[in-house]
Enzyme design. Structure first.
Site, PDB file in Angstrom:
ATOM      1  N   LYS A   1      -8.985   6.599 -18.962  1.00  0.00           N
ATOM      2  CA  LYS A   1      -9.966   6.594 -20.518  1.00  0.00           C
ATOM      3  C   LYS A   1      -8.592   6.966 -21.257  1.00  0.00           C
ATOM      4  O   LYS A   1      -7.594   5.999 -21.573  1.00  0.00           O
ATOM      5  CB  LYS A   1     -10.565   8.218 -20.163  1.00  0.00           C
ATOM      6  CG  LYS A   1     -11.035   8.592 -18.732  1.00  0.00           C
ATOM      7  CD  LYS A   1     -12.343   6.950 -18.789  1.00  0.00           C
ATOM      8  CE  LYS A   1     -13.392   7.984 -17.421  1.00  0.00           C
ATOM      9  NZ  LYS A   1     -14.258   7.243 -18.090  1.00  0.00           N
TER      10      LYS A   1
ATOM     11  N   TYR B   1     -17.147  16.653 -15.580  1.00  0.00           N
ATOM     12  CA  TYR B   1     -18.198  15.632 -15.434  1.00  0.00           C
ATOM     13  C   TYR B   1     -19.194  15.088 -14.591  1.00  0.00           C
ATOM     14  O   TYR B   1     -18.398  15.796 -12.806  1.00  0.00           O
ATOM     15  CB  TYR B   1     -16.671  14.507 -15.048  1.00  0.00           C
ATOM     16  CG  TYR B   1     -16.553  13.440 -14.459  1.00  0.00           C
ATOM     17  CD1 TYR B   1     -16.962  11.770 -15.447  1.00  0.00           C
ATOM     18  CD2 TYR B   1     -16.277  12.949 -13.110  1.00  0.00           C
ATOM     19  CE1 TYR B   1     -17.580  11.201 -14.923  1.00  0.00           C
ATOM     20  CE2 TYR B   1     -16.860  11.964 -12.437  1.00  0.00           C
ATOM     21  CZ  TYR B   1     -17.338  10.596 -13.734  1.00  0.00           C
ATOM     22  OH  TYR B   1     -17.805   9.596 -13.237  1.00  0.00           O
TER      23      TYR B   1
ATOM     24  N   ARG C   1       0.536  -1.167   0.335  1.00  0.00           N
ATOM     25  CA  ARG C   1       0.310  -0.019  -0.441  1.00  0.00           C
ATOM     26  C   ARG C   1       1.019   1.570  -0.209  1.00  0.00           C
ATOM     27  O   ARG C   1       0.274   1.712  -0.594  1.00  0.00           O
ATOM     28  CB  ARG C   1      -1.175  -0.232   1.409  1.00  0.00           C
ATOM     29  CG  ARG C   1      -1.595   0.932   1.417  1.00  0.00           C
ATOM     30  CD  ARG C   1      -3.242   0.855   2.160  1.00  0.00           C
ATOM     31  NE  ARG C   1      -3.071   0.401   3.723  1.00  0.00           N
ATOM     32  CZ  ARG C   1      -2.610   0.607   4.586  1.00  0.00           C
ATOM     33  NH1 ARG C   1      -2.261   1.633   4.382  1.00  0.00           N
ATOM     34  NH2 ARG C   1      -2.381  -0.120   5.452  1.00  0.00           N
TER      35      ARG C   1
ATOM     36  N   ASP D   1      -8.511  18.711 -14.411  1.00  0.00           N
ATOM     37  CA  ASP D   1      -8.622  17.501 -14.960  1.00  0.00           C
ATOM     38  C   ASP D   1      -8.837  17.190 -15.926  1.00  0.00           C
ATOM     39  O   ASP D   1      -8.802  17.994 -16.651  1.00  0.00           O
ATOM     40  CB  ASP D   1     -10.306  17.326 -14.151  1.00  0.00           C
ATOM     41  CG  ASP D   1     -10.907  15.594 -14.724  1.00  0.00           C
ATOM     42  OD1 ASP D   1     -10.083  15.182 -15.720  1.00  0.00           O
ATOM     43  OD2 ASP D   1     -12.017  15.256 -14.330  1.00  0.00           O
TER      44      ASP D   1
HETATM   45  C1  PLP Z   1     -13.289  13.979 -17.711  1.00  0.00           C
HETATM   46  C2  PLP Z   1     -13.789  12.653 -15.569  1.00  0.00           C
HETATM   47  N1  PLP Z   1     -12.819  12.795 -14.435  1.00  0.00           N
HETATM   48  C3  PLP Z   1     -12.806  11.924 -13.747  1.00  0.00           C
HETATM   49  C4  PLP Z   1     -13.719  10.450 -14.167  1.00  0.00           C
HETATM   50  C5  PLP Z   1     -13.542   9.269 -13.207  1.00  0.00           C
HETATM   51  O1  PLP Z   1     -12.964   8.745 -13.225  1.00  0.00           O
HETATM   52  P1  PLP Z   1     -13.123   7.143 -13.251  1.00  0.00           P
HETATM   53  O2  PLP Z   1     -14.199   6.196 -13.725  1.00  0.00           O
HETATM   54  O3  PLP Z   1     -11.453   6.697 -13.814  1.00  0.00           O
HETATM   55  O4  PLP Z   1     -13.002   7.212 -11.482  1.00  0.00           O
HETATM   56  C6  PLP Z   1     -14.463  10.389 -15.440  1.00  0.00           C
HETATM   57  C7  PLP Z   1     -14.933   9.417 -15.280  1.00  0.00           C
HETATM   58  O5  PLP Z   1     -15.585   9.043 -16.255  1.00  0.00           O
HETATM   59  C8  PLP Z   1     -13.954  11.752 -16.210  1.00  0.00           C
HETATM   60  O6  PLP Z   1     -14.726  11.777 -17.111  1.00  0.00           O
END
Ligand code: PLP
Length: 380
Positions: free
Chosen positions: A200, A103, A51, A175
């Site tokens: 992604k 998001y 961890r 992000d």
């Molecule tokens: C722009 C963005 N940020 C964060 C996330 C969250 O990521 P995760 O699904 O890997 O937890 C997503 C998921 O679709 C996303 O599109």
């Protein structure tokens, strides 16, 4: 003569090189959760418990640090875990200013869990940096943004916003899931924190869930590392190994996503029924100039508005149903093109137009993607 600084493609392949005793070119997967002490009780290799550290996670974090031009990275088990780690740097009574189009999971964690712990939040359109200046409060400790935003692909000037936020004593977190360091490097533009859902583009094959936070400040890194260790939302060694492998082809994959997206967006812009194509590479995009300044290319994501009734999902749903090659599914950034009626997944309270479809352009040949859209539009 000193060697030239390696370019991004070279860093992607070699930044995380580490050699085992056997000199494997491809690193082994270290499934162990614990490591043996020396007789004197010490850990001369530095590894104690998985961890806190694992060779595969270290390699992944090294690669992401190099690609983003940061000083350190912490990898997480999902993008949401990475988002929540950044928010946990704040304390009760702090305020976070958030871009209005983003998001939906970020909005939910801020308005739900974080609000219960006393974090204050407000949302604003950050395409107008002057407007942001009026929204920063004395207790604003973090400005959180996505650019291009999800799902309207608004573009925010990271450099201008970072300068403004720093002057007012706030950190800036981006992000960067939709762009990756191939398309845009927020730390170079002045941001303090870069966050990714590695699920992604970085994973790139729709088969790994993960997240990451990259920073260029020791104190911030220490804070994130503590949350990573004590929160415990770390990725498995196998996921780290897979993800690091995916990173090695990231620059070339991104090139394909971006070229394909530009071709598809240019085609769609001229079609009947397509009321709007939101893609920053198009000259018609309202922030095309800012995008051209801060992005190396324009990414693989776009959204379309089908028909002129923003309150009706019918035509958009019919178009998605007519597609034969492009897959109807949530998520993005994989080799296969995906399309999604965004308001449906965002659920109650969504402000996304009902006639909007979000498209993640994959690595199929662009002619085949265009042909699929052409036949789907013809059958509307
Ligand atoms: C722009 C963005 N940020 C964060 C996330 C969250 O990521 P995760 O699904 O890997 O937890 C997503 C998921 O679709 C996303 O599109």
């Amino acid at each position: 003569m000193t060697s030239p600084k390696p370019k991004l493609e070279t860093l992607a392949v070699h930044a995380a090189d580490f050699k085992e005793l056997s000199k494997d070119v491809v690193p082994a997967i270290h499934l162990t959760t614990t490591y043996e002490r020396e007789e004197d009780g010490s850990y001369p290799q530095g590894f104690v418990y998985t961890r806190s550290e694992n060779p595969n996670r270290n390699a992944l974090e090294t690669a992401l640090t190099a690609l983003e031009g940061g000083d350190g990275c912490a990898a997480f088990s999902s993008g949401m875990a990475a988002i929540s780690a950044v928010l946990q740097l704040l304390k009760s009574g702090d305020h976070v200013l958030i871009s209005d189009d983003l998001y939906h999971g970020t909005r939910h964690i801020v308005n739900g869990i974080m609000a219960r712990w006393g974090l204050e939040a407000s949302y604003t359109d950050m395409t107008d940096v002057k407007e942001v200046a009026t929204q920063l409060q004395d207790n604003t400790k973090l400005v959180w943004l996505e650019t291009p935003s999800n799902p309207l692909l608004k573009i925010i000037d990271i450099e201008a916003l970072s300068k403004l936020s720093h002057d007012k004593g706030s950190l800036v977190a981006v992000d960067a899931t939709w762009t990756t360091p191939v398309v845009q490097r927020p730390l170079d533009l002045g941001a303090d924190i870069v966050m990714h859902s590695t699920t992604k583009y970085l994973g790139g094959h729709s088969d790994i869930l993960g997240g990451a936070v990259i920073v260029n400040d020791d104190a911030l890194m220490e804070g994130i590392r503590e949350i990573q260790l004590l929160g415990g939302a770390v990725p498995s060694p196998f996921d780290c190994w897979l993800l690091r492998r995916s990173l090695q082809s990231l620059p070339y994959r991104m090139r394909g996503h971006c070229e394909n997206a530009m071709a598809v967006a240019s085609f769609l812009e001229k079609q009947n029924f397509v009321q709007a194509v939101h893609y920053p590479g198009l000259e018609s995009h309202p922030q095309h100039a800012v995008a051209s300044k801060q992005m190396a290319s324009f990414g693989g994501m776009m959204s379309l508005q089908i028909g002129d009734d923003e309150t009706s999902p019918d035509l958009a749903m019919k178009l998605a149903a007519n597609l034969k090659l492009i897959v109807r599914a949530t998520s993005l950034g994989g080799v296969e093109s995906l399309i999604e009626h965004r308001a449906s997944i965002e659920g109650e309270g969504t402000t996304t137009p009902q006639n909007l479809l979000r498209v993640s352009i994959g690595l199929e040949h662009p002619d085949d993607l265009i042909a699929d859209f052409a036949q789907a539009l013809e059958s509307l």
